[in-house]
Design a protein around this motif. Structure first.
Motif, short mmCIF file in Angstrom:
data_model
loop_
_atom_site.label_atom_id
_atom_site.label_comp_id
_atom_site.label_asym_id
_atom_site.label_seq_id
_atom_site.Cartn_x
_atom_site.Cartn_y
_atom_site.Cartn_z
N UNK A 392 7.50 0.50 13.07
CA UNK A 392 7.70 0.07 11.68
C UNK A 392 6.38 -0.04 10.93
N UNK A 393 6.42 0.32 9.67
CA UNK A 393 5.24 0.17 8.82
C UNK A 393 4.84 -1.30 8.72
N UNK A 394 5.84 -2.17 8.70
CA UNK A 394 5.56 -3.60 8.58
C UNK A 394 4.72 -4.09 9.76
N UNK A 395 5.10 -3.65 10.97
CA UNK A 395 4.36 -4.07 12.17
C UNK A 395 2.92 -3.55 12.12
N UNK A 396 2.75 -2.30 11.69
CA UNK A 396 1.41 -1.73 11.57
C UNK A 396 0.58 -2.52 10.57
N UNK A 397 1.19 -2.84 9.44
CA UNK A 397 0.48 -3.59 8.40
C UNK A 397 0.10 -4.99 8.89
N UNK A 398 1.02 -5.65 9.61
CA UNK A 398 0.73 -6.98 10.15
C UNK A 398 -0.48 -6.92 11.08
N UNK A 399 -0.48 -5.93 11.97
CA UNK A 399 -1.57 -5.82 12.93
C UNK A 399 -2.90 -5.51 12.29
N UNK A 400 -2.92 -4.54 11.36
CA UNK A 400 -4.17 -4.14 10.72
C UNK A 400 -4.77 -5.29 9.92
N UNK A 401 -3.91 -6.11 9.31
CA UNK A 401 -4.39 -7.21 8.48
C UNK A 401 -4.70 -8.49 9.26
#
Length: 418
Positions: A392-401
């Motif tokens: 999920x894009x959301x999971x990627x965004x959570x991790x990167x941030x």
């Protein structure tokens, strides 16, 4: 080792290697000859390997005794391949002996070298660094090379970061991505992730061999699992001409769950190496041709935590499993198989120091507790030719941030400043 004119050496080595070094690379090489200790740090594509090769070329000219080492067998092998010079694991270099009770190289019996270069230094914990430093000859040049933005060492401490933060030794920080690396989306996206920028994700799921980074969007864990099985078994080998077991490594943030290492290994084994029989150990079954990983150091067998091999034979009459590690066969009694796990999928932490032709990474919000920038960065930078993320894009965004890495209280930086 006799004195070297650093400025002349830099000019000479550029001619010998037919390269033009960037300013920070030039500085790094000069500092290596002007200081006894140097740290070289930077991300992928920033020229760390070029600096190592240049230093080796220069000191070889004056017949200096050179030693190269890395924390793991796979990292040492990569160092050898990249430099063209033999590299060993730190444990092997320090001559660890279980029978004799520890490292045989120390302050009373130092390493016989004039130049010592250690790669993947971010993986070195405090205890191993303690033993390493005891064995460094007082007159030797000592160079630590590593990427401080990767996951910290599995062992205690935060050694490389503490050394850099102390300001007690010169540090060459490489930030420029070189032209040949700029064509790689793996490298470009790795640097974006490290900077807290979510990579631009294309909607297309059609594989173009000219591209080396893909994100397949899917929120359902069961569907992510099925996509990974299809990618590893069929789509990637057919499109990119690689071998499913030898070339593709699945890296996952977690051990448990639908796309955790345990379940992924079970399902991948069923797809990639089906069959009857084998040796059962707990809830695992090992078959000939299975891809396996050593999960603790075994000094008698000279096989170390993180080493990956393939089961070549099972000798039922002798109660032995024969595992091939880089063309070296090692015998395991059935009772020793607790040291081995299936390795079609491994945790990101276990992948440190390794590089794989193709990496497939599941990333979902169910991994929330482990979604951190340095984990995603480490996973992406393990891929050499192709990285495919599924989730999920959301999971990627959570991790990167999420750059809130767990703090380690060591006081090493303070002590180095004294």
């Amino acid at each position: 080792m006799r004195a070297i004119d650093a400025a002349k050496a830099v000019q000479w080595v550029q001619q010998q290697l037919s390269i033009t070094l960037a300013e920070n690379q030039l500085n790094a090489i000069q500092w290596a000859f002007e200081h006894k200790v140097l740290v070289i740090t930077g991300g992928p594509g920033t020229g760390k390997t070029t600096i190592i090769k240049a230093i080796i070329k220069i000191v070889s000219r004056i017949n200096a005794r050179i030693m190269l080492a890395a924390p793991t067998g796979r990292a040492a092998k990569r160092m050898s391949e990249a430099s063209g010079y033999e590299a060993k694991t730190i444990h092997r270099m320090l001559e660890y002996s279980f029978q004799k009770g520890g490292f045989q190289r120390n302050e009373d019996k130092p390493l016989e070298c004039d130049v010592l270069i250690i790669d993947e230094a971010s993986m070195i914990g405090a205890i191993l660094m303690h033993h390493l430093l005891k064995a460094v000859p007082p007159a030797a040049m000592f160079i630590l090379v590593g990427d401080v933005n990767q996951l910290p060492s599995v062992g205690a401490g935060n050694v490389l970061n503490d050394i850099i933060a102390s300001g007690s030794v010169p540090v060459a920080t490489l930030t420029e991505i070189f032209r040949q690396a700029q064509a790689s989306r793996i490298i470009i996206n790795a640097h974006k992730i490290n900077s807290g920028v979510v990579p631009v994700i294309e909607h297309s799921v059609a594989f173009d061999p000219a591209n080396d980074f893909y994100f397949i969007e899917q929120d359902d864990p069961e569907r992510v699992l099925e996509i990974i099985l299809e990618l590893v078994d069929k789509r990637i080998p057919q499109r990119f001409g690689c071998k499913a077991i030898d070339d593709i490594q699945v890296l996952t943030p977690m051990h448990k769950g639908v796309v955790g290492a345990s379940n992924l290994n079970h399902r991948l084994q069923t797809v990639l190496n089906p069959g009857e029989g084998g040796v059962a150990r707990g809830d695992r079954t090992y078959r000939v041709n299975d891809k396996v990983m050593q999960i603790r150091n075994n000094y008698d067998k000279e096989v170390f935590n993180g080493d990956i091999g393939r089961i070549s034979k099972i000798r039922y009459e002798d109660h032995e499993v024969i595992i091939s590690f880089d063309d070296r066969e090692v015998a395991y009694d059935f009772s020793d198989l607790d040291e081995i796990v299936l390795a079609y999928a491994v945790s990101v932490h276990k992948s440190q120091g390794s590089e794989y032709p193709v990496v497939v990474i599941p990333i979902l919000t169910q991994h929330y507790v482990l979604l951190q920038r340095n984990l995603i960065y480490t996973a992406v930078t393990r891929g050499k030719n192709l990285v495919v993320m599924v989730g999920s894009r959301k999971a990627l965004s959570i991790g990167v941030n999420n750059n809130k890495t767990q703090q380690r209280h060591t006081r090493l930086g303070y002590r180095l400043c004294l």
